[in-house]
Design a protein around this motif. Structure first.
Motif, PDB file in Angstrom:
ATOM      1  N   HIS A   1     -22.156 -36.522   2.051  1.00  0.00           N
ATOM      2  CA  HIS A   1     -20.694 -36.527   1.906  1.00  0.00           C
ATOM      3  C   HIS A   1     -20.020 -36.803   3.244  1.00  0.00           C
ATOM      4  CE1 HIS A   1     -21.814 -34.297  -1.704  1.00  0.00           C
ATOM      5  NE2 HIS A   1     -20.626 -34.616  -2.183  1.00  0.00           N
TER       6      HIS A   1
ATOM      7  N   GLN B   1     -18.450 -30.796   1.530  1.00  0.00           N
ATOM      8  CA  GLN B   1     -18.210 -30.221   0.208  1.00  0.00           C
ATOM      9  C   GLN B   1     -17.300 -28.998   0.250  1.00  0.00           C
ATOM     10  OE1 GLN B   1     -21.234 -29.864  -2.787  1.00  0.00           O
ATOM     11  NE2 GLN B   1     -22.529 -31.332  -1.729  1.00  0.00           N
TER      12      GLN B   1
ATOM     13  N   THR C   1     -19.307 -40.199  -0.954  1.00  0.00           N
ATOM     14  CA  THR C   1     -20.718 -40.125  -0.596  1.00  0.00           C
ATOM     15  C   THR C   1     -21.296 -41.493  -0.244  1.00  0.00           C
ATOM     16  OG1 THR C   1     -21.436 -40.378  -2.892  1.00  0.00           O
ATOM     17  CG2 THR C   1     -21.151 -38.122  -2.081  1.00  0.00           C
TER      18      THR C   1
END
Length: 168
Positions: free
Chosen positions: A31, A35, A71
């Motif tokens: 990512h 997150q 991502t």
């Protein structure tokens, strides 16, 4: 469009981790935005992308789940953990002002590296989309020994990443 997307994904999947060079078949879903931040801005577990402010677009998704938001898949899990351990912690947001100068530089360096990897991923997919929809033009460029603009961009991002490695 779905078949084209799958084909471009397949063309774009490397066979090795772009940071350590280890041969890979499965990559980390890394990512760009950590997150812990995505969870805070998600609405019912979904992240809405900027283009969703415009009309619905079938080729580019306008929302996705946290797991797949912002991502790229170019690096192995070991490199993701090793290279971005400072950047992907909530303390980066809450305590950044209290970090030492060196720790701040390290966090910002990790952010820069991750951003460049994401750009490489995007350029790679755009190049492979061009290959998929216009193979004649790509063939002509190869025959003339001329790189496409996407190939030049990817190369420049890798050059920049290599220059950043001296700061780690």
């Amino acid at each position: 469009l779905s078949e084209l997307q799958k084909y471009v994904e397949q063309l774009s999947k490397p066979t090795y981790c772009v940071t350590c060079g280890k041969k890979m078949t499965s990559f980390c879903n890394s990512h760009v935005v950590p997150q812990f931040i995505l969870k805070e801005i998600a609405e019912c577990g979904m992240i809405y992308y900027g283009q969703s402010l415009h009309k619905e677009n079938e080729f580019f998704p306008t929302k996705t789940g946290i797991k797949n938001a912002f991502t790229f898949k170019l690096i192995c899990k070991d490199c993701d953990k090793r290279l971005f351990s400072n950047y992907e912690m909530p303390e980066v947001i809450t305590d950044f002002d209290n970090f030492s100068y060196e720790k701040k530089k390290l966090v910002l360096l990790e952010m820069a590296i991750k951003t460049h990897l994401s750009h490489i991923n995007t350029k790679l997919k755009m190049h492979n989309l061009e290959v998929a929809v216009n193979p004649e033009m790509v063939g002509i460029m190869e025959m003339l020994k001329q790189p496409t603009t996407f190939q030049i961009d990817i190369s420049e991002h890798f050059d920049y990443l290599h220059s950043l490695s001296k700061f780690r």
